[in-house]
Design a protein around this motif. Structure first.
Motif, PDB file in Angstrom:
ATOM      1  N   SER A   1     -19.029  32.416 -46.852  1.00  0.00           N
ATOM      2  CA  SER A   1     -19.962  31.646 -47.679  1.00  0.00           C
ATOM      3  C   SER A   1     -19.163  30.891 -48.737  1.00  0.00           C
ATOM      4  O   SER A   1     -17.985  31.193 -48.985  1.00  0.00           O
ATOM      5  CB  SER A   1     -20.967  32.578 -48.354  1.00  0.00           C
ATOM      6  OG  SER A   1     -20.312  33.343 -49.364  1.00  0.00           O
ATOM      7  N   GLU A   2     -19.810  29.949 -49.378  1.00  0.00           N
ATOM      8  CA  GLU A   2     -19.152  29.218 -50.461  1.00  0.00           C
ATOM      9  C   GLU A   2     -18.771  30.178 -51.582  1.00  0.00           C
ATOM     10  O   GLU A   2     -17.701  30.038 -52.192  1.00  0.00           O
ATOM     11  CB  GLU A   2     -20.057  28.097 -50.958  1.00  0.00           C
ATOM     12  CG  GLU A   2     -20.242  27.001 -49.927  1.00  0.00           C
ATOM     13  CD  GLU A   2     -21.236  25.935 -50.351  1.00  0.00           C
ATOM     14  OE1 GLU A   2     -21.285  25.608 -51.546  1.00  0.00           O
ATOM     15  OE2 GLU A   2     -21.962  25.431 -49.470  1.00  0.00           O
ATOM     16  N   VAL A   3     -19.604  31.175 -51.845  1.00  0.00           N
ATOM     17  CA  VAL A   3     -19.321  32.171 -52.886  1.00  0.00           C
ATOM     18  C   VAL A   3     -18.077  32.978 -52.512  1.00  0.00           C
ATOM     19  O   VAL A   3     -17.202  33.214 -53.354  1.00  0.00           O
ATOM     20  CB  VAL A   3     -20.541  33.101 -53.114  1.00  0.00           C
ATOM     21  CG1 VAL A   3     -20.192  34.274 -54.011  1.00  0.00           C
ATOM     22  CG2 VAL A   3     -21.712  32.313 -53.679  1.00  0.00           C
ATOM     23  N   ASP A   4     -17.981  33.380 -51.236  1.00  0.00           N
ATOM     24  CA  ASP A   4     -16.796  34.118 -50.768  1.00  0.00           C
ATOM     25  C   ASP A   4     -15.532  33.284 -50.961  1.00  0.00           C
ATOM     26  O   ASP A   4     -14.500  33.796 -51.419  1.00  0.00           O
ATOM     27  CB  ASP A   4     -16.914  34.481 -49.282  1.00  0.00           C
ATOM     28  CG  ASP A   4     -18.000  35.502 -48.985  1.00  0.00           C
ATOM     29  OD1 ASP A   4     -18.334  36.299 -49.876  1.00  0.00           O
ATOM     30  OD2 ASP A   4     -18.509  35.483 -47.850  1.00  0.00           O
ATOM     31  N   ILE A   5     -15.603  32.027 -50.592  1.00  0.00           N
ATOM     32  CA  ILE A   5     -14.433  31.139 -50.708  1.00  0.00           C
ATOM     33  C   ILE A   5     -14.029  30.985 -52.170  1.00  0.00           C
ATOM     34  O   ILE A   5     -12.844  31.059 -52.512  1.00  0.00           O
ATOM     35  CB  ILE A   5     -14.705  29.776 -50.035  1.00  0.00           C
ATOM     36  CG1 ILE A   5     -14.850  29.978 -48.517  1.00  0.00           C
ATOM     37  CG2 ILE A   5     -13.580  28.775 -50.351  1.00  0.00           C
ATOM     38  CD1 ILE A   5     -15.361  28.766 -47.773  1.00  0.00           C
ATOM     39  N   LYS A   6     -15.005  30.800 -53.057  1.00  0.00           N
ATOM     40  CA  LYS A   6     -14.699  30.672 -54.488  1.00  0.00           C
ATOM     41  C   LYS A   6     -14.025  31.936 -55.018  1.00  0.00           C
ATOM     42  O   LYS A   6     -13.082  31.861 -55.813  1.00  0.00           O
ATOM     43  CB  LYS A   6     -15.977  30.389 -55.283  1.00  0.00           C
ATOM     44  CG  LYS A   6     -16.503  28.985 -55.095  1.00  0.00           C
ATOM     45  CD  LYS A   6     -17.814  28.797 -55.847  1.00  0.00           C
ATOM     46  CE  LYS A   6     -18.419  27.450 -55.522  1.00  0.00           C
ATOM     47  NZ  LYS A   6     -19.750  27.281 -56.143  1.00  0.00           N
ATOM     48  N   ASP A   7     -14.496  33.098 -54.561  1.00  0.00           N
ATOM     49  CA  ASP A   7     -13.907  34.371 -54.995  1.00  0.00           C
ATOM     50  C   ASP A   7     -12.457  34.478 -54.520  1.00  0.00           C
ATOM     51  O   ASP A   7     -11.571  34.873 -55.287  1.00  0.00           O
ATOM     52  CB  ASP A   7     -14.747  35.535 -54.457  1.00  0.00           C
ATOM     53  CG  ASP A   7     -14.236  36.882 -54.922  1.00  0.00           C
ATOM     54  OD1 ASP A   7     -14.111  37.084 -56.154  1.00  0.00           O
ATOM     55  OD2 ASP A   7     -13.957  37.741 -54.060  1.00  0.00           O
ATOM     56  N   ILE A   8     -12.205  34.111 -53.276  1.00  0.00           N
ATOM     57  CA  ILE A   8     -10.843  34.143 -52.738  1.00  0.00           C
ATOM     58  C   ILE A   8      -9.953  33.159 -53.496  1.00  0.00           C
ATOM     59  O   ILE A   8      -8.817  33.488 -53.841  1.00  0.00           O
ATOM     60  CB  ILE A   8     -10.848  33.850 -51.222  1.00  0.00           C
ATOM     61  CG1 ILE A   8     -11.488  35.026 -50.464  1.00  0.00           C
ATOM     62  CG2 ILE A   8      -9.444  33.554 -50.709  1.00  0.00           C
ATOM     63  CD1 ILE A   8     -11.809  34.728 -49.011  1.00  0.00           C
ATOM     64  N   LEU A   9     -10.454  31.971 -53.767  1.00  0.00           N
ATOM     65  CA  LEU A   9      -9.676  30.974 -54.503  1.00  0.00           C
ATOM     66  C   LEU A   9      -9.264  31.510 -55.874  1.00  0.00           C
ATOM     67  O   LEU A   9      -8.127  31.324 -56.310  1.00  0.00           O
ATOM     68  CB  LEU A   9     -10.475  29.674 -54.660  1.00  0.00           C
ATOM     69  CG  LEU A   9     -10.610  28.834 -53.401  1.00  0.00           C
ATOM     70  CD1 LEU A   9     -11.677  27.768 -53.590  1.00  0.00           C
ATOM     71  CD2 LEU A   9      -9.279  28.215 -53.006  1.00  0.00           C
ATOM     72  N   LYS A  10     -10.199  32.179 -56.537  1.00  0.00           N
ATOM     73  CA  LYS A  10      -9.918  32.749 -57.858  1.00  0.00           C
ATOM     74  C   LYS A  10      -8.799  33.787 -57.751  1.00  0.00           C
ATOM     75  O   LYS A  10      -7.877  33.808 -58.565  1.00  0.00           O
ATOM     76  CB  LYS A  10     -11.186  33.381 -58.434  1.00  0.00           C
ATOM     77  CG  LYS A  10     -11.029  33.952 -59.808  1.00  0.00           C
ATOM     78  CD  LYS A  10     -12.342  34.508 -60.313  1.00  0.00           C
ATOM     79  CE  LYS A  10     -12.161  35.151 -61.673  1.00  0.00           C
ATOM     80  NZ  LYS A  10     -13.383  35.820 -62.134  1.00  0.00           N
ATOM     81  N   LYS A  11      -8.871  34.654 -56.731  1.00  0.00           N
ATOM     82  CA  LYS A  11      -7.861  35.697 -56.550  1.00  0.00           C
ATOM     83  C   LYS A  11      -6.502  35.112 -56.164  1.00  0.00           C
ATOM     84  O   LYS A  11      -5.466  35.671 -56.508  1.00  0.00           O
ATOM     85  CB  LYS A  11      -8.339  36.713 -55.509  1.00  0.00           C
ATOM     86  CG  LYS A  11      -9.501  37.547 -56.034  1.00  0.00           C
ATOM     87  CD  LYS A  11     -10.071  38.468 -54.996  1.00  0.00           C
ATOM     88  CE  LYS A  11     -11.228  39.253 -55.618  1.00  0.00           C
ATOM     89  NZ  LYS A  11     -11.870  40.141 -54.674  1.00  0.00           N
ATOM     90  N   LEU A  12      -6.519  34.008 -55.440  1.00  0.00           N
ATOM     91  CA  LEU A  12      -5.274  33.332 -55.070  1.00  0.00           C
ATOM     92  C   LEU A  12      -4.693  32.528 -56.232  1.00  0.00           C
ATOM     93  O   LEU A  12      -3.494  32.256 -56.261  1.00  0.00           O
ATOM     94  CB  LEU A  12      -5.522  32.365 -53.903  1.00  0.00           C
ATOM     95  CG  LEU A  12      -5.723  32.949 -52.518  1.00  0.00           C
ATOM     96  CD1 LEU A  12      -6.284  31.889 -51.575  1.00  0.00           C
ATOM     97  CD2 LEU A  12      -4.423  33.523 -51.976  1.00  0.00           C
TER      98      LEU A  12
END
Length: 113
Positions: free
Chosen positions: A37-48
């Motif tokens: 989901s877009e939320v999942d991608i945003k969370d991964i981006l933050k962690k990266l």
């Protein structure tokens, strides 16, 4: 710990092997079969610590044919990755509040320490 994995990718299979050999518990997420989901991608981006464009596989045909050369917002790039999971760099390994792209595979080893 999670690995966002694409079994058709040799680098992703290598990342999975590293995790298997680490003897640590982890979850395998086949993000091609189960798009993020877009939320999942945003969370991964933050962690990266990445901007959305840094997570895009720019040599994919989907990118070249539909997005390359366009002035896209971060939100539009995230929507594109959610709609076309092949655009997402791989593998991604997440451990707690940190994540790495497993290219090169040494990135995964560093995360495991």
């Amino acid at each position: 710990m999670k690995i966002y994995h694409n079994n058709r990718c040799s680098k992703s299979r290598c990342g999975l092997e590293i995790l298997n050999n680490s003897k640590q518990d982890f979850e395998v997420v086949d993000y091609i079969k189960n798009p993020l989901s877009e939320v999942d991608i945003k969370d991964i981006l933050k962690k990266l610590g990445f901007s959305p464009i840094q997570l895009v596989r720019k040599n994919e045909a989907i990118w070249k044919e539909n997005y390359k050369g366009k002035d896209l917002s971060d939100s539009q790039i995230i929507k594109a990755m959610s709609a076309h999971p092949k655009l997402i760099e791989r593998p991604i390994v997440v451990k707690g509040d940190k994540a790495v792209i497993g290219r090169p595979s040494e990135n995964i080893c560093a995360l495991l320490k």
